[in-house]
Write an enzyme that holds these catalytic residues in place. Structure first.
Site, PDB file in Angstrom:
ATOM      1  N   GLU A  59       5.664  -2.538  -1.221  1.00 38.42           N
ATOM      2  CA  GLU A  59       4.731  -1.575  -0.648  1.00 38.42           C
ATOM      3  C   GLU A  59       5.171  -1.260   0.774  1.00 38.42           C
ATOM      4  O   GLU A  59       5.280  -2.151   1.623  1.00 38.42           O
ATOM      5  CB  GLU A  59       3.294  -2.084  -0.649  1.00 38.42           C
ATOM      6  CG  GLU A  59       2.321  -1.035  -0.123  1.00 38.42           C
ATOM      7  CD  GLU A  59       0.859  -1.375  -0.347  1.00 38.42           C
ATOM      8  OE1 GLU A  59       0.002  -0.780   0.345  1.00 38.42           O
ATOM      9  OE2 GLU A  59       0.562  -2.221  -1.214  1.00 38.42           O
ATOM     10  N   GLU A  84       5.961  -3.345   7.004  1.00 36.65           N
ATOM     11  CA  GLU A  84       5.009  -2.756   7.957  1.00 36.65           C
ATOM     12  C   GLU A  84       5.489  -3.060   9.372  1.00 36.65           C
ATOM     13  O   GLU A  84       6.183  -4.059   9.596  1.00 36.65           O
ATOM     14  CB  GLU A  84       3.611  -3.359   7.718  1.00 36.65           C
ATOM     15  CG  GLU A  84       2.511  -2.885   8.643  1.00 36.65           C
ATOM     16  CD  GLU A  84       2.304  -1.387   8.586  1.00 36.65           C
ATOM     17  OE1 GLU A  84       2.766  -0.716   9.532  1.00 36.65           O
ATOM     18  OE2 GLU A  84       1.684  -0.873   7.627  1.00 36.65           O
ATOM     19  N   ASP A 111      11.687  -1.283  10.084  1.00 40.27           N
ATOM     20  CA  ASP A 111      11.803   0.055   9.527  1.00 40.27           C
ATOM     21  C   ASP A 111      12.069  -0.030   8.026  1.00 40.27           C
ATOM     22  O   ASP A 111      13.029  -0.680   7.597  1.00 40.27           O
ATOM     23  CB  ASP A 111      12.961   0.766  10.249  1.00 40.27           C
ATOM     24  CG  ASP A 111      13.191   2.189   9.775  1.00 40.27           C
ATOM     25  OD1 ASP A 111      12.472   2.646   8.866  1.00 40.27           O
ATOM     26  OD2 ASP A 111      14.093   2.840  10.316  1.00 40.27           O
ATOM     27  N   ASP A 134       1.910   8.606   6.967  1.00 38.66           N
ATOM     28  CA  ASP A 134       1.628   9.622   7.985  1.00 38.66           C
ATOM     29  C   ASP A 134       2.164  10.965   7.494  1.00 38.66           C
ATOM     30  O   ASP A 134       3.359  11.098   7.231  1.00 38.66           O
ATOM     31  CB  ASP A 134       2.307   9.234   9.299  1.00 38.66           C
ATOM     32  CG  ASP A 134       1.800  10.054  10.475  1.00 38.66           C
ATOM     33  OD1 ASP A 134       1.426  11.230  10.266  1.00 38.66           O
ATOM     34  OD2 ASP A 134       1.795   9.530  11.606  1.00 38.66           O
ATOM     35  N   LYS A 138       2.009  18.715  11.701  1.00 38.25           N
ATOM     36  CA  LYS A 138       2.572  19.837  12.446  1.00 38.25           C
ATOM     37  C   LYS A 138       3.988  20.145  11.945  1.00 38.25           C
ATOM     38  O   LYS A 138       4.782  19.238  11.724  1.00 38.25           O
ATOM     39  CB  LYS A 138       2.594  19.517  13.936  1.00 38.25           C
ATOM     40  CG  LYS A 138       1.206  19.364  14.550  1.00 38.25           C
ATOM     41  CD  LYS A 138       1.285  19.059  16.024  1.00 38.25           C
ATOM     42  CE  LYS A 138      -0.112  18.901  16.613  1.00 38.25           C
ATOM     43  NZ  LYS A 138      -0.073  18.581  18.066  1.00 38.25           N
ATOM     44  N   ASP A 170      -3.685  12.241   0.741  1.00 36.63           N
ATOM     45  CA  ASP A 170      -4.815  13.176   0.702  1.00 36.63           C
ATOM     46  C   ASP A 170      -4.459  14.463   1.446  1.00 36.63           C
ATOM     47  O   ASP A 170      -5.324  15.292   1.690  1.00 36.63           O
ATOM     48  CB  ASP A 170      -6.064  12.543   1.321  1.00 36.63           C
ATOM     49  CG  ASP A 170      -5.888  12.253   2.808  1.00 36.63           C
ATOM     50  OD1 ASP A 170      -4.806  11.785   3.187  1.00 36.63           O
ATOM     51  OD2 ASP A 170      -6.834  12.490   3.590  1.00 36.63           O
ATOM     52  N   THR A 207      -8.029   2.459   0.014  1.00 38.84           N
ATOM     53  CA  THR A 207      -7.682   2.077   1.377  1.00 38.84           C
ATOM     54  C   THR A 207      -8.584   2.796   2.369  1.00 38.84           C
ATOM     55  O   THR A 207      -9.250   3.780   2.034  1.00 38.84           O
ATOM     56  CB  THR A 207      -6.219   2.434   1.697  1.00 38.84           C
ATOM     57  OG1 THR A 207      -6.091   3.865   1.796  1.00 38.84           O
ATOM     58  CG2 THR A 207      -5.275   1.934   0.604  1.00 38.84           C
TER      59      THR A 207
END
Length: 228
Positions: A59, A84, A111, A134, A138, A170, A207
């Site tokens: 994950e 993470e 990373d 993320d 933009k 989402d 989550t």
């Protein structure tokens, strides 16, 4: 001076924020890291790390680790690897793992691209999960998005035959972008079988990022591709 970091990774898909650590999280990073944490400079051998041969599920960006924790608890026959960089989330997860005596999880604090590229063996992973990354909404930041043609090539090499990549977001435009990117890679095929899709989706826990998106009226999209 030479470096192992590829030019493509000069643009990262994340911002390394230290965040505010609670006393419990700080203590976990100091005392539990030797148990659950992995050194990216040391060869990752699942048989040695976990003491057994089992399906490996990764994950990427697990946040506070809720989904990773529940998956590991419900499927003790599998080996789980979390990647993470957010220290409070890592500390939070390790405390919960220790409290519930869950031993089939290990963590890289680095990373994800570098770990997949340098530490994970080709054809060794049953599933790679990427939940609510993320979206870098933009347009000028789209280059920071994790899922790219290079990423598709990387995961296709690391997945075993029949292995799956499962993303959830989402952010509708990002979902379309992820889907198009993966569809253009011929070694990966979208899972359209409704039974198989629902089985994988059911394994994904709700989550806080998903809860936030739902509260804003966003539609959650699951994108699942299998290595041919």
């Amino acid at each position: 001076m030479s470096t192992q970091t590829s030019p493509a990774r000069l643009i990262r898909s994340f911002v390394r924020r230290r965040g505010r650590l609670t006393a419990a999280q700080k203590d976990a990073l100091e005392t539990l890291w030797p148990i659950y944490g992995l050194d990216p400079k040391v060869t990752f051998d699942p048989k040695i790390i976990f003491g057994r041969k089992a399906a490996l599920i990764i994950e990427i960006g697990f946040g506070n680790g809720g989904n990773l924790l529940e998956n590991a608890a419900q499927n003790p026959q599998n080996n789980y690897l979390g990647i993470e960089v957010h220290e409070p989330g890592i500390g939070h997860l390790m405390n919960r793992l220790a409290n519930r005596e869950i031993g089939n999880v290990r963590i890289f604090r680095d990373d994800a691209i570098a770990i997949l590229r340098d530490a994970i063996g080709d054809g060794s992973v049953e599933r790679i999960n990427l939940f609510f990354p993320d979206p870098w909404p933009k347009k000028r930041h789209h280059k920071r998005r994790l899922v790219s043609p290079d990423f598709a090539d990387l995961i296709s090499r690391k997945l075993q035959s029949g292995g799956c990549f499962h993303a959830a977001t989402d952010w509708e435009e990002y979902a379309i972008d992820i889907t198009r990117t993966l569809e253009n890679y011929d070694r990966l095929g979208s899972i359209t079988n409704s039974e198989s899709r629902q089985e994988l989706i059911a394994q994904r826990s709700l989550t806080r990022f998903e809860q936030r998106g739902l509260a804003l009226g966003h539609t959650v999209r699951d994108i699942i591709f299998m290595k041919r």
